[in-house]
Each structure stands twice: as C-alpha cells, then as structure tokens.
Scaffold this active site. Sequence first.
Site, PDB file in Angstrom:
ATOM      1  CG  MET A  29      15.961  92.720  65.396  1.00  0.00           C
ATOM      2  SD  MET A  29      16.449  94.426  65.674  1.00  0.00           S
ATOM      3  CE  MET A  29      17.870  94.557  64.612  1.00  0.00           C
ATOM      4  N   GLY A  30      14.001  89.850  61.936  1.00  0.00           N
ATOM      5  CA  GLY A  30      13.495  89.621  60.583  1.00  0.00           C
ATOM      6  C   GLY A  30      14.561  89.797  59.525  1.00  0.00           C
ATOM      7  CG  LEU A  32      14.179  85.583  59.395  1.00  0.00           C
ATOM      8  CD1 LEU A  32      13.322  84.378  59.799  1.00  0.00           C
ATOM      9  CD2 LEU A  32      14.995  86.066  60.590  1.00  0.00           C
ATOM     10  CG  HIS A  36      18.348  85.207  60.801  1.00  0.00           C
ATOM     11  ND1 HIS A  36      18.539  86.114  59.798  1.00  0.00           N
ATOM     12  CD2 HIS A  36      18.455  85.905  61.962  1.00  0.00           C
ATOM     13  CE1 HIS A  36      18.747  87.321  60.322  1.00  0.00           C
ATOM     14  NE2 HIS A  36      18.705  87.217  61.625  1.00  0.00           N
ATOM     15  N   GLY A 148      23.400  84.355  67.591  1.00  0.00           N
ATOM     16  CA  GLY A 148      24.567  84.190  66.734  1.00  0.00           C
ATOM     17  C   GLY A 148      25.828  84.773  67.366  1.00  0.00           C
ATOM     18  CE  LYS A 149      30.167  80.434  69.660  1.00  0.00           C
ATOM     19  NZ  LYS A 149      31.193  79.396  69.477  1.00  0.00           N
ATOM     20  CE  LYS A 150      25.258  88.836  61.904  1.00  0.00           C
ATOM     21  NZ  LYS A 150      25.041  90.178  62.497  1.00  0.00           N
ATOM     22  CG  ASP A 151      25.084  90.450  66.064  1.00  0.00           C
ATOM     23  OD1 ASP A 151      25.655  91.312  65.378  1.00  0.00           O
ATOM     24  OD2 ASP A 151      24.088  89.820  65.666  1.00  0.00           O
ATOM     25  CB  SER A 187      19.380  91.595  58.188  1.00  0.00           C
ATOM     26  OG  SER A 187      19.043  90.399  58.830  1.00  0.00           O
TER      27      SER A 187
HETATM   28  O1  PAF Z   1      20.538  90.272  67.068  1.00  0.00           O
HETATM   29  C1  PAF Z   1      19.393  90.722  66.804  1.00  0.00           C
HETATM   30  O2  PAF Z   1      18.829  90.475  65.747  1.00  0.00           O
HETATM   31  C2  PAF Z   1      18.699  91.622  67.828  1.00  0.00           C
HETATM   32  O3  PAF Z   1      19.585  92.458  68.483  1.00  0.00           O
HETATM   33  C3  PAF Z   1      17.849  90.817  68.840  1.00  0.00           C
HETATM   34  C4  PAF Z   1      18.700  89.937  69.730  1.00  0.00           C
HETATM   35  C5  PAF Z   1      16.825  89.979  68.099  1.00  0.00           C
HETATM   36  C6  PAF Z   1      17.089  91.799  69.751  1.00  0.00           C
HETATM   37  O4  PAF Z   1      16.251  92.638  69.026  1.00  0.00           O
END
Ligand code: PAF
Length: 232
Positions: A29-30, A32, A36, A148-151, A187
């Site tokens: 989602m930018g 970065l 990222h 990422g495993k962060k999420d 971010s």
């Molecule tokens: O993890 C993220 O940045 C967002 O949820 C993703 C996977 C790019 C979807 O918008």
Amino acid sequence: MQIARTKEELRATLAPLRGAGKVVLVPTMGALHEGHATLLRQARQLAGEGTVVASVFLNPVQFNDAHDLEAYPRTPEDDVETCRRNGVDVLFMPTPDEMYCADRTITLEETHLSTVLCGASRPGHFAGVCLVVNKLFNLVQPTDAVFGKKDYQQLAILRRLVRDLDIPVTLHGAEIVRGEGGLALSSRNARLTPEFRAAAPSIHRFLMEARTETMLQDKLDEMKSVLKDFQG
Ligand code: PAF
C-alpha cells in the site's frame, strides 16, 4: 523498471515477459520502508531471471474508518525509488477509480479466521484485503507472491483464499524486520507520537519475556499497567 498506471498498461507490459520464468508479485500500500525492501529483495531472489512485479495501491476498500485512510502515509516518489533500487521490473500504481468500478457489487469474505484478532475490531477489513489481492492475482497472474509475516493473520487468510479458490500461485511469508527496541517496521509507525513510539517496543519485549516464563499472567498484568495510558 517500467511503471504501469492502468490495468491495460499492466497487461501490455507483462504480456512479453510471461513464459520467461517466474512472475513474483509483491503487493503493497506504499509508504515503503526497509521491511518492504526486504520483501522486494526476497521476490528478486525467487524470480531469478524472471519478473518481479510490485504494486503500490492504497486500497480504500480495506479501511473501515475514513479518518484512518485519510491519515495513512503516502510517499509515491520515494516508493518508485525503493522499487527501482530493489530489483522490481514492473511497478503497478493504479488509482482507486482505475481499480474499482463505481457500482461494483461483488464482495469476497473469509468467514472464519477473519472474525478474531484484528478482524474483530476492523469489520470488513479482511474482505477488502481479499478482494484487492484477488484482483491483483487476476491482473498479474503471478506464479509466486510475497507477503510479510508481520501481518500474520492477513497471511493466514490469504493462504485460505488461494486454497479455497484454487488460485495457481505459491505464497511466501517474509520474516519481520524490526527497528530500534524490537518494534516491527510498519508504514503506520510514522503516525506514532514520540510517547507512543517510546512505549511501543515494550509490547514486543513483554511478549518475548512471557514466551519463556511460566509467569505469563504476571507479565500480561505488567504490560497492561505500562500501556494503560496508550489506549485508543
Ligand atoms: O499488507 C498490505 O500492505 C495490504 O493489506 C495489501 C496486502 C497490500 C493489500 O492491500
């Protein structure tokens, strides 16, 4: 690195690159950061002579709070440079109007893993993530994708998406990158006040300590008392 801003441009850019090895996608989602950059480098390594595609798209559909979307950091020029420096071949940067039809009526909801943790307090969030990632998979048709495993909950839900919808892509989880004090790079860290920023690493520290102790409840109580001023 080629930049595609429309679906049409993306399809045209990718067409001649298909069939020449892997196509590895890194959706973002930018805003970065080094976390990222690690995903992008992992994608580059996986792709070898193949193609690395990154997307920078602040997906409005996964925000259940308009203020949260408004406040989300945006750094498009820096994002282009980060992608360029980390081996991206094709960068997809669409607008919301390009991604979504105004009168769209299809939703995509995971109904088990999405009901707990983050999903419990952010209704619709994971449905929005599933929708946009599924669209990106359809547009890019990657062989592989890196998240990422962060999420971690997001990754688990996306594994279900791929499994349940038979999407022909292999998902890879990238390790968490941590900054000072063990705080996971995100971010959203840009939005922390200095006080929050100073307190946030204690969550990681307490969890690490509690993991190795039998006194878990004591640790949780201690963590709650330290963080009690940081709710909301
Ligand atoms: O993890 C993220 O940045 C967002 O949820 C993703 C996977 C790019 C979807 O918008």
